[in-house]
Design a protein around this motif. Structure first.
Motif, PDB file in Angstrom:
ATOM      1  N   GLN A  82       0.830  -1.207   0.000  1.00  0.00           N
ATOM      2  CA  GLN A  82       0.000   0.000   0.000  1.00  0.00           C
ATOM      3  C   GLN A  82       0.862   1.253   0.000  1.00  0.00           C
ATOM      4  O   GLN A  82       0.549   2.234  -0.684  1.00  0.00           O
ATOM      5  CB  GLN A  82      -0.937  -0.004   1.216  1.00  0.00           C
ATOM      6  N   MET A  85       2.174   1.586  -3.528  1.00  0.00           N
ATOM      7  CA  MET A  85       1.135   2.112  -4.417  1.00  0.00           C
ATOM      8  C   MET A  85       0.937   3.600  -4.226  1.00  0.00           C
ATOM      9  O   MET A  85       0.775   4.358  -5.190  1.00  0.00           O
ATOM     10  CB  MET A  85      -0.177   1.363  -4.157  1.00  0.00           C
ATOM     11  N   THR A  86       0.969   4.040  -2.973  1.00  0.00           N
ATOM     12  CA  THR A  86       0.807   5.469  -2.687  1.00  0.00           C
ATOM     13  C   THR A  86       1.962   6.269  -3.267  1.00  0.00           C
ATOM     14  O   THR A  86       1.761   7.360  -3.836  1.00  0.00           O
ATOM     15  CB  THR A  86       0.713   5.699  -1.170  1.00  0.00           C
ATOM     16  N   LEU A  88       3.803   5.429  -5.847  1.00  0.00           N
ATOM     17  CA  LEU A  88       3.832   5.380  -7.307  1.00  0.00           C
ATOM     18  C   LEU A  88       2.653   6.103  -7.952  1.00  0.00           C
ATOM     19  O   LEU A  88       2.804   6.722  -9.022  1.00  0.00           O
ATOM     20  CB  LEU A  88       3.845   3.919  -7.780  1.00  0.00           C
ATOM     21  N   THR A  89       1.505   6.020  -7.324  1.00  0.00           N
ATOM     22  CA  THR A  89       0.291   6.552  -7.950  1.00  0.00           C
ATOM     23  C   THR A  89      -0.337   7.722  -7.199  1.00  0.00           C
ATOM     24  O   THR A  89      -1.281   8.344  -7.686  1.00  0.00           O
ATOM     25  CB  THR A  89      -0.773   5.445  -8.089  1.00  0.00           C
ATOM     26  N   GLY A  90       0.155   7.997  -6.008  1.00  0.00           N
ATOM     27  CA  GLY A  90      -0.416   9.078  -5.225  1.00  0.00           C
ATOM     28  C   GLY A  90      -1.597   8.659  -4.383  1.00  0.00           C
ATOM     29  O   GLY A  90      -2.176   9.484  -3.670  1.00  0.00           O
ATOM     30  N   GLY A  91      -1.977   7.391  -4.429  1.00  0.00           N
ATOM     31  CA  GLY A  91      -3.101   6.900  -3.639  1.00  0.00           C
ATOM     32  C   GLY A  91      -2.991   5.414  -3.403  1.00  0.00           C
ATOM     33  O   GLY A  91      -2.340   4.696  -4.173  1.00  0.00           O
ATOM     34  N   GLY A  93      -4.094   1.436  -3.062  1.00  0.00           N
ATOM     35  CA  GLY A  93      -4.869   0.550  -3.923  1.00  0.00           C
ATOM     36  C   GLY A  93      -6.166   0.114  -3.277  1.00  0.00           C
ATOM     37  O   GLY A  93      -6.308   0.140  -2.048  1.00  0.00           O
ATOM     38  N   SER A  94      -7.122  -0.291  -4.082  1.00  0.00           N
ATOM     39  CA  SER A  94      -8.406  -0.774  -3.583  1.00  0.00           C
ATOM     40  C   SER A  94      -8.226  -2.099  -2.862  1.00  0.00           C
ATOM     41  O   SER A  94      -7.473  -2.975  -3.307  1.00  0.00           O
ATOM     42  CB  SER A  94      -9.381  -0.937  -4.750  1.00  0.00           C
TER      43      SER A  94
END
Length: 207
Positions: A82, A85-86, A88-91, A93-94
């Motif tokens: 998590q 993911m934050t 790499l994508t700024g948020g 993951g689901s």
């Protein structure tokens, strides 16, 4: 820090770590015994299931210890993914994606950890056995009368001293097993065991 702990994307993984700690405390205080893996039938589906369990490391150590290892790796790996993911994508993951993905990713390291623990502490090896290992042992009819086509419940003690409840019927059509009678298990057909007795159950006892 507390907000991050309660963040929806981290609740599942933090809960896994808390459950791991709880199981560890319960085991350390002796409030719960080890739970071994359940026996599997010798069918094709069961063989595939056995292969999957072996790949995951289940059966190499008591099940609760395996579960502690899995929860620890699942929780730590999930939190790490998590964070990745934050970054790499700024948020984050689901959970619908991250939870099953993390669970699958946690199985190989859990299997490796179980192998290592099993080698370091060989006495922790599980006592779960394949039901085919009961063949050749003596069982005792505990409830009912067993005839061909009409099995009765019996109990048998394995090499680890564990008692198994099984259904058994005579291997020979001319035999009948009464409650309390001991018999030798000679084969297994699915969940049904077959056996024979030498008939000394009916002999008069000389006290």
């Amino acid at each position: 820090m507390f907000d991050q702990f309660l963040a929806p994307e981290n609740v599942v993984f933090n809960s896994a770590l808390l459950l791991m700690l709880l199981i560890g405390v319960v085991q350390a205080t002796g409030l719960s015994g080890d739970i071994d893996g359940t026996d599997m039938d010798a069918t094709g589906d069961a063989s595939a299931a056995n292969a999957l369990l072996a790949w995951a490391g289940i059966g190499r150590v008591p099940f609760l210890m395996w579960l502690v290892l899995f929860l620890a790796i699942f929780g730590a790996l999930g939190l790490g993914l998590q964070q990745l993911m934050t970054a790499l994508t700024g948020g984050a993951g689901s959970n619908l994606l991250m939870v099953p993905l993390t669970a699958l990713a946690a199985l190989p390291p859990t299997s490796a950890a179980a192998r290592i623990v099993g080698r370091i502490f060989p006495g922790l090896e599980t006592t779960a056995i394949d039901r085919d290992e009961l063949i050749g042992l003596y069982a005792q009819i505990s409830i009912g009368t067993a005839r061909e086509g009409h099995p009765a419940r019996a109990q048998v003690i394995d090499r680890h001293g564990q008692t198994h409840q099984i259904m058994v019927e005579p291997d020979s059509p001319d035999q009948v097993f009464q409650t309390g009678e001991k018999l030798l298990l000679v084969k297994r057909e699915g969940e049904l065991f077959k056996g024979f007795t030498n008939g000394d159950f009916y002999l008069p006892r000389l006290d």
